[in-house]
Design a protein around this motif. Structure first.
Motif, PDB file in Angstrom:
ATOM      1  N   VAL A  64       0.748  -1.124  -0.085  1.00 32.56           N
ATOM      2  CA  VAL A  64      -0.038  -0.039   0.030  1.00 32.56           C
ATOM      3  C   VAL A  64       0.873   1.211  -0.036  1.00 32.56           C
ATOM      4  O   VAL A  64       1.700   1.278   0.723  1.00 32.56           O
ATOM      5  CB  VAL A  64      -0.903   0.068   1.245  1.00 32.56           C
ATOM      6  CG1 VAL A  64      -1.692   1.308   1.267  1.00 32.56           C
ATOM      7  CG2 VAL A  64      -1.604  -1.298   1.326  1.00 32.56           C
ATOM      8  N   VAL A 121      -5.247  -0.528  -2.705  1.00 30.58           N
ATOM      9  CA  VAL A 121      -6.213  -1.011  -1.611  1.00 30.58           C
ATOM     10  C   VAL A 121      -7.488  -0.446  -2.272  1.00 30.58           C
ATOM     11  O   VAL A 121      -7.794   0.510  -2.870  1.00 30.58           O
ATOM     12  CB  VAL A 121      -6.083  -0.158  -0.309  1.00 30.58           C
ATOM     13  CG1 VAL A 121      -7.228  -0.563   0.471  1.00 30.58           C
ATOM     14  CG2 VAL A 121      -4.914  -0.535   0.474  1.00 30.58           C
ATOM     15  N   LEU A 141      -8.869  -0.640   7.212  1.00 35.79           N
ATOM     16  CA  LEU A 141      -8.663  -1.814   6.581  1.00 35.79           C
ATOM     17  C   LEU A 141      -8.359  -2.961   7.766  1.00 35.79           C
ATOM     18  O   LEU A 141      -8.836  -4.137   7.155  1.00 35.79           O
ATOM     19  CB  LEU A 141      -6.988  -1.586   6.035  1.00 35.79           C
ATOM     20  CG  LEU A 141      -7.185  -0.743   4.939  1.00 35.79           C
ATOM     21  CD1 LEU A 141      -5.629  -0.429   4.307  1.00 35.79           C
ATOM     22  CD2 LEU A 141      -7.833  -1.429   3.664  1.00 35.79           C
TER      23      LEU A 141
END
Length: 176
Positions: free
Chosen positions: A11, A27, A71
């Motif tokens: 990421v 993501v 997340l």
């Protein structure tokens, strides 16, 4: 979203200078996650879209922290769903095994009952044959006894008839 696998993702965070937006690459976020991220994070209800200044770095860090939290929540939700699916699969497998065992026991009971009925039928057939033989013996014995009685009766009748005839002849000769 993907499965509950433990794959590592890269990421990256970049600041878009033209629109005051942090771009997160690598993501995928659902609309509900994005909407939650847009909600104000402070209790005073200030909107997050502040001008970039000294607090811009704090907002970036806060946004990164919030994205990481979202997340983590999403990953936890997926892990929970995967665990529920595994548990449900195990329960289904146990139920299948249990029903197979029950069915197997029922089949074995039915086979045993069928075998018992077959053996019982064989015993009854043998008993019936034995009774039939016994009845035939009795029938032959009674026919033999009947023939003897008829023969004796015939002899007795013959003797009686001869004696009667003799007595009748004697009486007749006396009165003549």
């Amino acid at each position: 979203m993907g499965g509950g696998g433990s794959s590592t993702r890269r990421v990256t965070f970049e600041a878009d200078e033209n629109e005051n937006i942090t771009v997160v690459k690598g993501v995928r976020l659902s609309d509900s996650v994005i909407d939650r991220m847009k909600e104000p994070s402070s209790p005073g209800g200030r909107p997050q879209s502040q001008h970039r200044s000294a607090s811009g770095a704090v907002n970036d860090e806060e946004l990164k922290k919030r994205i990481a939290e979202e997340l983590a929540l999403e990953r936890a939700r997926r892990d929970s769903e995967a665990q529920k699916r595994r548990l449900f699969g195990k329960l289904l497998e146990q139920e299948r095994i249990s029903s197979n065992e029950h069915l197997t026991r029922a089949i074995l009971r039915e086979r045993a009952a069928t075998e018992e009925e077959r053996q019982k039928a064989q015993r009854f057939a043998k008993q019936l044959e034995e009774k039939d033989r016994e009845l035939k013996k009795h029938d032959a014995y009674y026919k033999e006894q009947l023939a003897r009685l008829e023969e004796r009766s015939a002899q007795f009748y013959k003797v009686t008839t001869e004696q009667y005839q003799k007595a009748a002849d004697e009486v007749s000769s006396r009165f003549k």
